[in-house]
Design an enzyme around this catalytic site. Structure first.
Site, short mmCIF file in Angstrom:
data_model
loop_
_atom_site.label_atom_id
_atom_site.label_comp_id
_atom_site.label_asym_id
_atom_site.label_seq_id
_atom_site.Cartn_x
_atom_site.Cartn_y
_atom_site.Cartn_z
N LYS A 89 8.05 1.71 -6.21
CA LYS A 89 6.84 0.75 -5.92
C LYS A 89 7.02 -0.26 -5.04
O LYS A 89 5.11 -0.77 -4.38
CB LYS A 89 6.57 0.67 -7.39
N ASP A 125 -0.51 0.83 -13.62
CA ASP A 125 0.68 0.39 -14.25
C ASP A 125 -0.40 -0.74 -15.02
O ASP A 125 0.15 -1.31 -16.12
CB ASP A 125 1.36 -0.58 -13.25
#
Length: 294
Positions: A89, A125
């Site tokens: 990420k 997220d």
């Protein structure tokens, strides 16, 4: 729908993908429930959106040193969208052509959308966490104390979302305090502070505790935070998940503290990513069933 086992970069290089594909990239990746969840959404939508009937969602085992090559290859092989999980990420920030405002703020990417020039990086997220928290706790983070355990990609996105949602205070607790301090600097907000995981003194009653460490992926993993601290929590959110209940969720149940594991956040961030790829909001119930959410 049958979910194919994990595919390696070597296998990707030697294969053709005649139909549009979506995928999640990570290491480890065999535990990921994303394929089952997204296939459930695709099947539910196919009768009214026939263009989705041939789309497959794959699980790709991509190591850190393979990420740059994998992203280049996947753009040329009919992949119409990607998810990124541990450990990609943060690394992906330097490999995409553009970043959404949320990804820039969080300095984290979990969703990639193809463009003519390359991949566009997004993060779902943070918003996924906020939606899941509201669903399971009945409220959000506004005017509440939040403690995040870990300082990786998911932590960054959740931290940025908590600040945006007007939490009262936010503590980043990490084994390596330097990483926590770097995240505090990036967020640049007086409500945010850093502490070493072993240096935590007290936790204020009612604090929302969010586990963003990888502790919990294995059945015998230790608690990310001592039980004596957990009893003061107002809600415990474990972003990990697996076939077993994590030690953190088991402890929360024993202490009578409300909690949820990472499947709820996975569903919400997945639904947001799905809309970025297709323009269509997927139905949550088939995704919830596929994840085995209670």
């Amino acid at each position: 729908m049958h979910v194919e086992n994990s595919i390696t970069l070597k296998e990707i290089l030697s294969r053709d993908f005649p139909h549009p594909c979506l995928a999640v990239l990570g290491d480890p990746i065999s535990h990921s429930l994303s394929p089952a969840m997204h296939h459930a959404a695709l099947q539910a939508l196919a009768p009214h959106h026939p263009q989705l009937s041939l789309v497959k969602y794959l699980r790709l085992h991509i190591k850190s040193e393979e990420l740059a090559q994998a992203l280049t290859v996947l753009r040329s092989k009919n992949f119409i969208g990607l998810n990124l999980t541990v450990p990609h990420k943060i690394a992906a920030l330097g490999l995409v052509k553009s970043l959404s405002p949320e990804a820039k703020k969080a300095e984290s990417v979990n969703t990639l959308v193809p463009t003519p020039d390359g991949w566009a990086g997004h993060t779902t997220d943070g918003q996924g966490f906020l939606e899941a928290l509201k669903e399971y706790s009945g409220s959000g983070v506004e005017k509440k104390e939040v403690m995040i355990l870990g300082a990786g990609g998911a932590s960054r996105a959740i931290a940025a979302a908590c600040v945006q949602a007007n939490c009262r205070s936010l503590t980043i607790a990490n084994r390596d305090i330097t990483k926590a301090e770097n995240l505090v600097k990036a967020l640049n907000d007086p409500r945010v502070s850093a502490v070493g995981l072993k240096e935590i003194g007290t936790i204020q009653s009612g604090t929302i505790i969010v586990n963003c460490t990888t502790l919990g992926l294995k059945p015998d993993d230790e608690l990310p935070l001592a039980e004596s601290f957990l009893k003061n929590a107002g809600f415990i959110f474990d972003t990990t998940y697996g076939a077993h209940k994590t030690s953190l969720i088991k402890t929360a149940n024993k202490l009578g503290v409300k909690s949820c594991d990472g499947r709820s956040m996975l569903r919400w961030q997945g639904a947001l990513a799905f809309k970025l790829w297709t323009g269509i909001t997927p139905p949550h119930e088939p995704m919830r069933i596929a994840l085995g959410e209670k």
